[in-house]
Write a protein that holds these residues in place. Structure first.
Motif, PDB file in Angstrom:
ATOM      1  N   GLY A 162       0.765  -1.240   0.000  1.00 42.82           N
ATOM      2  CA  GLY A 162       0.000   0.000   0.000  1.00 42.82           C
ATOM      3  C   GLY A 162       0.796   1.291   0.000  1.00 42.82           C
ATOM      4  O   GLY A 162       0.267   2.342   0.343  1.00 42.82           O
ATOM      5  N   VAL A 163       2.063   1.233  -0.392  1.00 42.46           N
ATOM      6  CA  VAL A 163       2.850   2.480  -0.360  1.00 42.46           C
ATOM      7  C   VAL A 163       2.959   3.127  -1.744  1.00 42.46           C
ATOM      8  O   VAL A 163       3.639   4.130  -1.899  1.00 42.46           O
ATOM      9  CB  VAL A 163       4.267   2.290   0.243  1.00 42.46           C
ATOM     10  CG1 VAL A 163       4.183   1.876   1.692  1.00 42.46           C
ATOM     11  CG2 VAL A 163       5.078   1.306  -0.546  1.00 42.46           C
ATOM     12  N   ARG A 165       3.449   1.257  -4.952  1.00 36.94           N
ATOM     13  CA  ARG A 165       4.281   0.584  -5.963  1.00 36.94           C
ATOM     14  C   ARG A 165       3.599   0.551  -7.323  1.00 36.94           C
ATOM     15  O   ARG A 165       4.189   0.910  -8.338  1.00 36.94           O
ATOM     16  CB  ARG A 165       4.582  -0.868  -5.556  1.00 36.94           C
ATOM     17  CG  ARG A 165       5.625  -1.000  -4.480  1.00 36.94           C
ATOM     18  CD  ARG A 165       5.632  -2.399  -4.020  1.00 36.94           C
ATOM     19  NE  ARG A 165       4.228  -2.770  -3.933  1.00 36.94           N
ATOM     20  CZ  ARG A 165       3.689  -3.508  -3.012  1.00 36.94           C
ATOM     21  NH1 ARG A 165       4.429  -4.055  -2.145  1.00 36.94           N
ATOM     22  NH2 ARG A 165       2.402  -3.754  -2.964  1.00 36.94           N
ATOM     23  N   ASP A 195      -2.710  -5.811  -9.729  1.00 32.30           N
ATOM     24  CA  ASP A 195      -3.746  -4.871 -10.122  1.00 32.30           C
ATOM     25  C   ASP A 195      -3.279  -3.844 -11.156  1.00 32.30           C
ATOM     26  O   ASP A 195      -3.893  -2.809 -11.333  1.00 32.30           O
ATOM     27  CB  ASP A 195      -4.390  -4.190  -8.899  1.00 32.30           C
ATOM     28  CG  ASP A 195      -3.381  -3.730  -7.880  1.00 32.30           C
ATOM     29  OD1 ASP A 195      -2.200  -3.624  -8.250  1.00 32.30           O
ATOM     30  OD2 ASP A 195      -3.763  -3.452  -6.735  1.00 32.30           O
ATOM     31  N   ARG A 328       4.582  10.160  -1.386  1.00 35.05           N
ATOM     32  CA  ARG A 328       3.756  11.048  -0.573  1.00 35.05           C
ATOM     33  C   ARG A 328       4.653  11.783   0.415  1.00 35.05           C
ATOM     34  O   ARG A 328       4.365  11.865   1.611  1.00 35.05           O
ATOM     35  CB  ARG A 328       2.661  10.251   0.137  1.00 35.05           C
ATOM     36  CG  ARG A 328       2.004   9.249  -0.814  1.00 35.05           C
ATOM     37  CD  ARG A 328       0.758   8.648  -0.277  1.00 35.05           C
ATOM     38  NE  ARG A 328      -0.316   9.619  -0.335  1.00 35.05           N
ATOM     39  CZ  ARG A 328      -1.591   9.295  -0.165  1.00 35.05           C
ATOM     40  NH1 ARG A 328      -1.929   8.041   0.062  1.00 35.05           N
ATOM     41  NH2 ARG A 328      -2.515  10.204  -0.233  1.00 35.05           N
ATOM     42  N   LEU A 363      -7.156   6.901 -11.143  1.00 27.74           N
ATOM     43  CA  LEU A 363      -7.429   5.505 -10.775  1.00 27.74           C
ATOM     44  C   LEU A 363      -8.872   5.135 -11.128  1.00 27.74           C
ATOM     45  O   LEU A 363      -9.138   4.104 -11.750  1.00 27.74           O
ATOM     46  CB  LEU A 363      -7.193   5.342  -9.265  1.00 27.74           C
ATOM     47  CG  LEU A 363      -7.401   3.952  -8.680  1.00 27.74           C
ATOM     48  CD1 LEU A 363      -6.288   3.027  -9.168  1.00 27.74           C
ATOM     49  CD2 LEU A 363      -7.377   3.995  -7.164  1.00 27.74           C
ATOM     50  N   VAL A 378       2.930  15.851  -9.155  1.00 27.44           N
ATOM     51  CA  VAL A 378       3.184  14.418  -9.002  1.00 27.44           C
ATOM     52  C   VAL A 378       3.684  13.816 -10.328  1.00 27.44           C
ATOM     53  O   VAL A 378       4.570  12.955 -10.343  1.00 27.44           O
ATOM     54  CB  VAL A 378       1.922  13.687  -8.436  1.00 27.44           C
ATOM     55  CG1 VAL A 378       0.764  13.698  -9.428  1.00 27.44           C
ATOM     56  CG2 VAL A 378       2.249  12.289  -7.990  1.00 27.44           C
TER      57      VAL A 378
HETATM   58  N1  LIG Z   1       1.684  10.070  -4.622  1.00 27.72           N
HETATM   59  C1  LIG Z   1       0.476   9.710  -4.245  1.00 27.72           C
HETATM   60  N2  LIG Z   1      -0.436  10.647  -3.863  1.00 27.72           N
HETATM   61  C2  LIG Z   1      -1.680  10.298  -3.465  1.00 27.72           C
HETATM   62  N3  LIG Z   1      -2.118   9.037  -3.398  1.00 27.72           N
HETATM   63  C3  LIG Z   1      -1.269   8.044  -3.729  1.00 27.72           C
HETATM   64  C4  LIG Z   1       0.072   8.324  -4.193  1.00 27.72           C
HETATM   65  N4  LIG Z   1       0.671   7.149  -4.486  1.00 27.72           N
HETATM   66  C5  LIG Z   1      -0.237   6.183  -4.219  1.00 27.72           C
HETATM   67  N5  LIG Z   1      -1.392   6.701  -3.782  1.00 27.72           N
HETATM   68  C6  LIG Z   1      -2.602   5.964  -3.369  1.00 27.72           C
HETATM   69  O1  LIG Z   1      -2.223   5.027  -2.374  1.00 27.72           O
HETATM   70  C7  LIG Z   1      -2.946   3.802  -2.529  1.00 27.72           C
HETATM   71  C8  LIG Z   1      -1.972   2.646  -2.672  1.00 27.72           C
HETATM   72  O2  LIG Z   1      -1.283   2.776  -3.909  1.00 27.72           O
HETATM   73  P1  LIG Z   1      -0.850   1.512  -4.767  1.00 27.72           P
HETATM   74  O3  LIG Z   1      -2.009   0.605  -5.001  1.00 27.72           O
HETATM   75  O4  LIG Z   1      -0.110   2.013  -5.935  1.00 27.72           O
HETATM   76  O5  LIG Z   1       0.147   0.863  -3.726  1.00 27.72           O
HETATM   77  P2  LIG Z   1       0.797  -0.602  -3.737  1.00 27.72           P
HETATM   78  O6  LIG Z   1       2.070  -0.488  -2.968  1.00 27.72           O
HETATM   79  O7  LIG Z   1       0.879  -1.095  -5.117  1.00 27.72           O
HETATM   80  O8  LIG Z   1      -0.281  -1.403  -2.910  1.00 27.72           O
HETATM   81  P3  LIG Z   1      -0.603  -2.979  -2.848  1.00 27.72           P
HETATM   82  O9  LIG Z   1       0.124  -3.469  -1.627  1.00 27.72           O
HETATM   83  O10 LIG Z   1      -2.095  -3.029  -2.699  1.00 27.72           O
HETATM   84  O11 LIG Z   1      -0.109  -3.598  -4.118  1.00 27.72           O
HETATM   85  C9  LIG Z   1      -3.843   3.985  -3.739  1.00 27.72           C
HETATM   86  O12 LIG Z   1      -5.131   4.334  -3.300  1.00 27.72           O
HETATM   87  C10 LIG Z   1      -3.193   5.110  -4.508  1.00 27.72           C
HETATM   88  O13 LIG Z   1      -4.145   5.823  -5.253  1.00 27.72           O
END
Ligand SMILES: Nc1ncnc2c1ncn2[C@@H]1O[C@H](COP(=O)(O)OP(=O)(O)OP(=O)(O)O)[C@@H](O)[C@H]1O
Ligand SMILES: [Mg+2]
Length: 415
Positions: A162-163, A165, A195, A328, A363, A378
């Motif tokens: 959720g960070v 990636r 996803d 972020r 998204l 961004v």
């Molecule tokens: N720079 C950003 N500014 C605002 N929101 C962000 C930013 N980057 C990511 N997000 C939001 O944070 C959430 C997690 O992002 P993302 O799904 O890309 O993370 P992930 O690390 O791939 O998570 P997962 O563990 O589910 O695979 C999403 O809702 C995304 O829209």
């Protein structure tokens, strides 16, 4: 012979020791020089026999494999440990790696996986030893730096979910394709719950890596084109399997083969990894030229990054291979970037601002924000990241200089 790989087998079950010894007996370049029934016996034998590789079981009475590995790193530092376990849990893997193991095999494994791991670990160890003897800094091999044929592999990883990636992987790919005119493919390396397709609004019934692997294994591959999906933004995508159980067919060896094929026909392969530190993720990280390691301003993310950096060092990754990307970065959560850097003992390499509006809008519409909101900060941060990743390869020295100044600017912008 000097080139033989000398292996010590450690397992408390006699049948397993015999089986492994027999299996390895078929390999002309591998010699099993002994077998031990416990961690304690392994330490004694390794001290006398100086094996190149110790094939170590985790669960043993007396002394377990993790403790034995920890001790071997001081008593027999030239012996590289390949850990074997029935448990494929992230925690076991992480603890093994922290103890000093170089590879992790989850039982049951094939004899190909076993011998490939032993050869790879031994080669890596020999390269490391010869560099140490030559007094040279530890750098990755030519294949790992992508200096060979084909493009660059960039893994987007984080030891915590959720960070951002997937968000960064996809938008980075689009930025490199659109602005830098490169041939880019994204591989969804989150094989169970990928996803990337959702973010790009792709048809879930499209071909995926699950269709590619059987064809590869049958040796019938002509072109990768049937298996990758073209996206309107100009990138191509190799999707994750449509259902989680299909992820089981994806072995580390298959992942390496797929990455090699993608690399041959693209300038850049971006891999969206899972946060689960398993053997396929490790295969991706090994093959990558650069690991963009994502973190956020949260205490749990920072703690996991510290552990990952230790693991990366154990794996022999040079420090330049791992690049820290703070996502972020301007969130006001009470933790400053200086605190993060102090806590992990390393500078953050790149930063990306938080922009919920652009990111969520994109998204929900299944469009990368780099397309729908190109002028947003961004997107500009993503472009800077893209330039630093791709530009670095084109001109290492010049790239590093511009990266430094860009990085300074972005740090000052929100500190
Ligand atoms: N720079 C950003 N500014 C605002 N929101 C962000 C930013 N980057 C990511 N997000 C939001 O944070 C959430 C997690 O992002 P993302 O799904 O890309 O993370 P992930 O690390 O791939 O998570 P997962 O563990 O589910 O695979 C999403 O809702 C995304 O829209
Ligand atoms: Mg994701």
């Amino acid at each position: 012979m000097a080139d033989q790989i000398r292996v010590l087998v450690v397992d408390d079950i006699p049948e397993t020791r015999d089986h492994l010894t027999k299996l390895l007996g078929f390999e002309s370049d591998i010699d099993v020089i002994g077998s031990a029934a416990s961690g304690r016996e392994a330490i004694q034998m390794a001290g006398k026999l100086h094996p190149d590789v110790v094939l170590m079981d985790i669960n043993m009475p007396d002394m377990d494999g993790i403790t034995a590995t920890e001790q071997l790193s001081t008593t027999a530092p030239g012996s590289a440990v390949v850990m074997m376990s029935v448990q494929g849990e992230a925690d076991y893997l992480r603890r093994s790696m922290l103890a000093g193991a170089r590879e992790f095999l989850v039982k049951p494994f094939s004899s190909d996986e076993l011998t490939a791991s032993i050869r790879q670990v031994s080669l890596r160890e020999r390269e490391k030893q010869s560099r140490i003897r030559a007094g040279a800094p530890v750098t990755p091999s030519a294949s790992a730096t992508g200096d060979g044929d084909g493009g660059q592999i960039v893994a987007v990883f984080s030891p915590k979910g959720g960070v951002g990636r997937t968000t960064v992987a996809v938008n980075l790919a689009v930025a490199v394709a659109k602005e830098l005119g490169k041939r880019v493919v994204v591989m969804d390396g989150s094989f169970q719950f990928g996803d990337v397709g959702v973010l790009l609004n792709l048809n879930p019934k499209s071909n995926s890596i699950a269709d590619l692997i059987p064809v590869l294994e049958a040796g019938e591959i002509d072109s990768i084109d049937t298996f990758v999906v073209d996206h309107s933004s100009g990138i191509r995508v190799l999707l994750a399997p449509p259902s989680p159980e299909m992820a089981e067919m994806i072995t580390p060896a298959a992942v390496k083969q797929v990455l090699e094929i993608l690399r041959r026909s693209h300038d850049l392969v971006v891999v969206d990894c899972t946060a689960f530190f398993n053997d396929t993720t490790l295969a991706i990280l090994d093959a990558a030229d650069v690991i963009l390691t994502m973190l956020s301003l949260e205490i749990t993310s920072i703690k996991n990054i510290r552990l990952f950096l230790e693991v990366a060092e154990q794996l022999g990754y040079e420090s330049g291979k791992v690049r820290l990307v703070l996502n972020r970065a301007d969130s006001t959560l009470g933790i400053r970037v200086a605190d993060v850097e102090h806590s992990i003992g390393r500078k953050v390499d790149e930063t990306i601002v938080s922009d919920g509006r652009s990111v969520v809008y994109a998204l929900n519409r299944g469009i990368p924000f780099f397309v729908s909101n190109r002028e947003a900060q961004v997107s500009q941060d993503i472009l800077r990241l893209a330039r630093s990743v791709v530009g670095e390869r084109a001109g290492a020295a010049a790239g590093a200089d511009s990266r430094k100044s860009a990085q300074k600017k972005s740090l000052f912008a929100w500190r």
